[in-house]
Design a protein around this motif. Structure first.
Motif, PDB file in Angstrom:
ATOM      1  N   SER A 310       0.825  -1.208   0.000  1.00 34.45           N
ATOM      2  CA  SER A 310       0.000   0.000   0.000  1.00 34.45           C
ATOM      3  C   SER A 310       0.866   1.268   0.000  1.00 34.45           C
ATOM      4  O   SER A 310       0.496   2.267  -0.600  1.00 34.45           O
ATOM      5  N   ARG A 311       2.046   1.208   0.640  1.00 35.64           N
ATOM      6  CA  ARG A 311       2.951   2.372   0.593  1.00 35.64           C
ATOM      7  C   ARG A 311       3.402   2.654  -0.826  1.00 35.64           C
ATOM      8  O   ARG A 311       3.457   3.812  -1.253  1.00 35.64           O
ATOM      9  N   ASP A 312       3.764   1.565  -1.518  1.00 39.56           N
ATOM     10  CA  ASP A 312       4.218   1.752  -2.898  1.00 39.56           C
ATOM     11  C   ASP A 312       3.094   2.329  -3.747  1.00 39.56           C
ATOM     12  O   ASP A 312       3.321   3.202  -4.580  1.00 39.56           O
ATOM     13  N   VAL A 313       1.892   1.811  -3.491  1.00 44.92           N
ATOM     14  CA  VAL A 313       0.741   2.318  -4.244  1.00 44.92           C
ATOM     15  C   VAL A 313       0.566   3.805  -3.946  1.00 44.92           C
ATOM     16  O   VAL A 313       0.373   4.619  -4.853  1.00 44.92           O
ATOM     17  N   ALA A 314       0.686   4.164  -2.661  1.00 44.53           N
ATOM     18  CA  ALA A 314       0.496   5.562  -2.271  1.00 44.53           C
ATOM     19  C   ALA A 314       1.501   6.455  -2.982  1.00 44.53           C
ATOM     20  O   ALA A 314       1.140   7.508  -3.518  1.00 44.53           O
ATOM     21  N   ILE A 315       2.758   6.029  -3.015  1.00 46.08           N
ATOM     22  CA  ILE A 315       3.763   6.897  -3.635  1.00 46.08           C
ATOM     23  C   ILE A 315       3.579   6.945  -5.153  1.00 46.08           C
ATOM     24  O   ILE A 315       3.765   7.982  -5.785  1.00 46.08           O
ATOM     25  N   LEU A 316       3.152   5.805  -5.725  1.00 46.71           N
ATOM     26  CA  LEU A 316       2.878   5.809  -7.167  1.00 46.71           C
ATOM     27  C   LEU A 316       1.760   6.800  -7.479  1.00 46.71           C
ATOM     28  O   LEU A 316       1.843   7.577  -8.433  1.00 46.71           O
ATOM     29  N   ARG A 317       0.727   6.755  -6.639  1.00 44.06           N
ATOM     30  CA  ARG A 317      -0.377   7.700  -6.854  1.00 44.06           C
ATOM     31  C   ARG A 317       0.119   9.139  -6.699  1.00 44.06           C
ATOM     32  O   ARG A 317      -0.269  10.026  -7.449  1.00 44.06           O
ATOM     33  N   SER A 318       1.002   9.365  -5.716  1.00 40.25           N
ATOM     34  CA  SER A 318       1.465  10.734  -5.479  1.00 40.25           C
ATOM     35  C   SER A 318       2.298  11.239  -6.655  1.00 40.25           C
ATOM     36  O   SER A 318       2.383  12.434  -6.887  1.00 40.25           O
ATOM     37  N   MET A 319       2.908  10.316  -7.388  1.00 41.48           N
ATOM     38  CA  MET A 319       3.704  10.791  -8.530  1.00 41.48           C
ATOM     39  C   MET A 319       2.922  10.743  -9.830  1.00 41.48           C
ATOM     40  O   MET A 319       3.486  10.893 -10.910  1.00 41.48           O
ATOM     41  N   GLY A 320       1.613  10.546  -9.718  1.00 48.48           N
ATOM     42  CA  GLY A 320       0.773  10.720 -10.895  1.00 48.48           C
ATOM     43  C   GLY A 320       0.248   9.452 -11.542  1.00 48.48           C
ATOM     44  O   GLY A 320      -0.314   9.503 -12.621  1.00 48.48           O
ATOM     45  N   PHE A 321       0.428   8.307 -10.870  1.00 49.44           N
ATOM     46  CA  PHE A 321      -0.203   7.096 -11.389  1.00 49.44           C
ATOM     47  C   PHE A 321      -1.704   7.178 -11.103  1.00 49.44           C
ATOM     48  O   PHE A 321      -2.103   7.591 -10.019  1.00 49.44           O
ATOM     49  N   THR A 322      -2.505   6.786 -12.088  1.00 54.47           N
ATOM     50  CA  THR A 322      -3.950   6.806 -11.889  1.00 54.47           C
ATOM     51  C   THR A 322      -4.368   5.508 -11.195  1.00 54.47           C
ATOM     52  O   THR A 322      -3.610   4.535 -11.174  1.00 54.47           O
ATOM     53  N   PRO A 323      -5.568   5.481 -10.629  1.00 51.84           N
ATOM     54  CA  PRO A 323      -6.053   4.216 -10.051  1.00 51.84           C
ATOM     55  C   PRO A 323      -6.009   3.073 -11.061  1.00 51.84           C
ATOM     56  O   PRO A 323      -5.723   1.934 -10.706  1.00 51.84           O
ATOM     57  N   ARG A 324      -6.254   3.406 -12.316  1.00 50.14           N
ATOM     58  CA  ARG A 324      -6.200   2.357 -13.349  1.00 50.14           C
ATOM     59  C   ARG A 324      -4.797   1.808 -13.523  1.00 50.14           C
ATOM     60  O   ARG A 324      -4.605   0.611 -13.708  1.00 50.14           O
ATOM     61  N   ASP A 325      -3.799   2.711 -13.486  1.00 51.06           N
ATOM     62  CA  ASP A 325      -2.413   2.247 -13.601  1.00 51.06           C
ATOM     63  C   ASP A 325      -2.092   1.293 -12.457  1.00 51.06           C
ATOM     64  O   ASP A 325      -1.434   0.271 -12.647  1.00 51.06           O
ATOM     65  N   VAL A 326      -2.562   1.671 -11.273  1.00 46.39           N
ATOM     66  CA  VAL A 326      -2.268   0.869 -10.093  1.00 46.39           C
ATOM     67  C   VAL A 326      -2.923  -0.505 -10.222  1.00 46.39           C
ATOM     68  O   VAL A 326      -2.289  -1.538  -9.998  1.00 46.39           O
ATOM     69  N   SER A 327      -4.200  -0.527 -10.625  1.00 47.80           N
ATOM     70  CA  SER A 327      -4.839  -1.846 -10.714  1.00 47.80           C
ATOM     71  C   SER A 327      -4.215  -2.654 -11.844  1.00 47.80           C
ATOM     72  O   SER A 327      -4.129  -3.879 -11.755  1.00 47.80           O
TER      73      SER A 327
END
Ligand SMILES: Nc1ncnc2c1ncn2[C@@H]1O[C@H](COP(=O)(O)OP(=O)(O)OP(=O)(O)O)[C@@H](O)[C@H]1O
Ligand SMILES: [Mg+2]
Lengths: 416, 236
Positions: A310-327
């Motif tokens: 979840s931390r990695d997801v959080a930082i990815l989101r903070s650098m502009g990854f969309t929820p779709r990128d994450v999933s």
């Protein structure tokens, strides 16, 4: 962005070799097992169909009937008609074919027909001198019959030529021959007709279907007619067609045209075919449970991973990854394991199927064969892939969705 | 504060009446009660104050990771508080860099791959992104360690990689929440110098949350916070 998500997914998968290989193993074994069991069950089915087609032919033309469209309706207590059947139940049948020449000519007009053999059937007792055995006697013209059957290849001792040249010759099913200890050239007596008939064994045949091998005799049509005291009529036709899979339509057409009962092999062997189908489906369901379990295992791995990551997801989101990128990162992980699983599982299934087909195994049950019968069919692999895709898809989709919903601010706040 | 222009150029960041609250166990916690300030490119702004006064909350709002209850955030003149998710996400990628107390590096990736991530997300090719990551890491004194996996670096090194990652897309706003909180004084100084240098060199507006009064004093602007407000506003 997909290649980036894929790259991350690859890294995540390879960083978790143990958990991922357990999931992978489940899929590999599930697919391999699926393929192998399908190859076996359908192997026996195909074997049975081939044997039954080679023995009893594609189409059987029998009794003449007069009322083609009997209609039966079932009326319930309140008076309303609940069920309406169209059936031939009330038709008046005339047993057997009365005018074989006319029917034969009509059948020959069908372009799909590749052979017609007239057969007279009866029951008798075969006496070897020391033992007796109740048998189904099939009287036929051997030249015609070779056109509609695989009898030539089913003869394991003696030959069909002997029957062709000997009017009192008889071909004996292998299981009867075993019981009565018969060999080609032996003299036997057929009892139960107008008078006993002295016969000589021309050959012994084995179809592989024991119901036939332990009951059936083939002899000349005219010999049987005189034995049964039936100089004409009462016979049936065994018809072969060029494409056995198209039989259902042809049979219906024939029935309309010649006014005799015409039954295709699918309808005739319905009971057996249904047994095979049930067997195939039930084994598919059973084996799919392995895939289901590995899917559950995978779900577990991914669900834990989403929490871990979840931390990695959080930082990815903070650098502009969309929820779709994450999933996508999580879906790709499932996809990678699935892809490897399908490849390895199919390979393992293929090799195991090959190995099994090589196992010498003498079966003398409903069939007789000397090795495991397997059927090579791409559809088994496709079904295995489809089922595992379904399970893995769900197993990675749910965690992927959860990952996409992670709120970065919340995770970052909780981490600090 | 309705006219943003004051000293020649428009401020890069303009915050007006920002309010935010949380509901914890049925009780409303008012974390921000109306924060207004502005920050310019090339400036480092220190945000300090006692624990729980709302510093992190403010930073997450400015970083578009959360939405304020009231107030507006103008980034380069554009109001972002109620913008749609896609444009907020895109802006995070293009214009905002984050550095936290915890480095948040992805341990399955090497230092350079971590730094390259925002570049890759922004659409540059792998090779180009990695080259640029190497260059940035070199500037941060990590030229030797670009191929190291993130968890094989010291705390100070990890934080510098995180700074490189925050700078990768050349953001105009860098938000740093106690970036030196986990570091010894030597490493703290290093990180602070880096932030100062990049703010100057690249005209970045840096917002630095820190408990260290020495560092706060050396910044261009200092915003002391208390109870969800900027203390200067209280006094004036
Ligand atoms: N998710 C949350 N739910 C409820 N209350 C919260 C939440 N996050 C923050 N708060 C509260 O909001 C207030 C401000 O929190 P914030 O994290 O911004 O403080 P801070 O100034 O960063 O403190 P520190 O210096 O300890 O990091 C605090 O009273 C905190 O308890
Ligand atoms: Mg904080």
């Amino acid at each position: 962005m997909n290649s980036l998500s894929l790259k991350l997914a690859l890294r995540f998968v390879f960083a978790r070799k143990r958990a991922m290989s357990m999931s992978l193993l489940g899929i590999v074994f599930g697919i391999a097992f699926f393929v192998v069991t399908q190859a076996q069950t359908s192997g026996f089915e195909v074997f049975f169909i081939r044997t039954i087609l080679g023995t009893n032919g594609s189409i059987r033309v029998s009794d003449r009937f007069q009322d083609l469209d009997g209609t039966v309706s079932k009326v319930s207590k309140d008076g309303s008609a609940r069920f309406i059947f169209r059936s031939r139940e009330n038709a008046r049948y005339v047993e057997g074919i009365e005018y074989p020449q006319i029917v034969r000519q009509a059948l020959e007009d069908f372009p799909q027909v590749s052979g017609i053999s007239e057969i007279l059937e009866g029951t008798a007792v075969l006496d070897s001198g020391s033992r007796k055995h109740v048998v189904q006697v099939h009287g036929l013209r051997i030249k015609d019959h070779l056109m509609v059957s695989d009898l030539e290849n089913q003869v394991i001792h003696g030959s069909v030529e002997r029957l062709a040249s000997d009017r009192s010759g008889v071909l004996v099913g292998s299981r009867i021959a075993e019981r009565l200890r018969l060999e080609p050239g032996d003299r036997v007596t057929l009892i139960g007709g107008t008078e006993n008939e002295q016969l000589r064994v021309s050959g012994i045949f084995e179809t592989g279907v024991s119901q036939i091998d332990k009951n059936r005799l083939y002899l000349d049509l005219s010999t049987l007619r005189s034995f049964l005291g039936k100089p004409f009529g009462g016979s049936v036709f065994q018809v072969s067609v060029k494409d056995p899979d198209a039989v259902a339509g042809i049979a219906a057409q024939m029935q309309e045209t010649i006014g005799h009962r015409v039954v295709g092999w699918q309808e005739r062997e319905k009971v057996w075919l249904e047994v095979f189908k049930a067997l195939r489906v039930s084994s598919a369901i059973t084996v799919s449970s392995i895939l289901l379990l590995s899917g559950l295992g995978m779900f577990n791995v991914f669900a834990i991973m989403v929490i871990e990551k979840s931390r990695d997801v959080a930082i990815l989101r903070s650098m502009g990854f969309t929820p779709r990128d994450v999933s996508a990162v999580f879906l790709w992980q499932g996809g990678i394991v699935l892809f490897a699983g399908i490849l390895l599982g199919s390979a393992l299934g293929f090799l195991t199927t090959y190995g099994i087909s090589r196992i010498p195994l003498r079966i003398r049950g409903i069939f007789s064969t000397d090795s495991f019968v397997v059927n090579w069919d791409l559809s088994h692999y496709l079904w295995a892939a489809l089922i595992s895709t379904l399970f893995v898809g769900v197993a990675s989709w749910i965690p992927a969705r959860r990952a996409a919903r992670i709120e970065p601010a919340k995770i970052i706040r909780e981490t600090l | 504060m309705s006219t943003p222009s004051q000293a020649g150029s428009d401020p890069l960041l303009l915050v007006e009446g920002l309010k935010h609250s949380f509901t914890e166990a049925g009780e409303r916690v008012r974390a921000l009660r109306g924060v207004s300030f502005e920050a310019r490119g090339g400036q480092v702004t220190a945000i300090s104050g006692p624990s729980g006064c709302g510093k992190s909350t403010l930073l997450y709002l400015l970083g578009l990771l959360d939405r304020p209850e009231a107030g507006e955030i103008f980034l380069g003149g554009r109001p972002m508080a109620q913008a749609d998710d896609d444009s907020r996400t895109a802006l995070r990628n293009e214009s905002i860099g984050f550095v936290f107390q915890f480095h948040f590096l992805i341990k399955e990736l090497t230092a350079r791959e971590n730094v390259a991530l925002p570049l890759r997300k922004a659409g540059s090719g792998e090779e180009k992104a990695l080259e640029q990551a190497d260059r940035l890491l070199g500037q941060l004194g990590l030229g030797e360690k670009t191929e190291r996996f993130a968890n094989k670096l010291s705390g100070g090194e990890q934080q510098r990689v995180a700074i490189a990652r925050a700078l990768a897309n050349s953001p105009s706003l860098l938000l740093a929440d106690e970036p030196t909180g986990n570091l010894d004084s030597e490493n703290s100084e290093k990180v602070f110098q880096l932030l100062l240098r990049f703010a100057r060199e690249r005209e970045i507006a840096v917002l630095l949350v820190t408990h260290n009064p020495d560092l706060a004093e050396r910044c261009d602007q200092c915003l002391p916070m208390r109870d969800g407000l900027i203390a200067l506003d209280l006094e004036s």
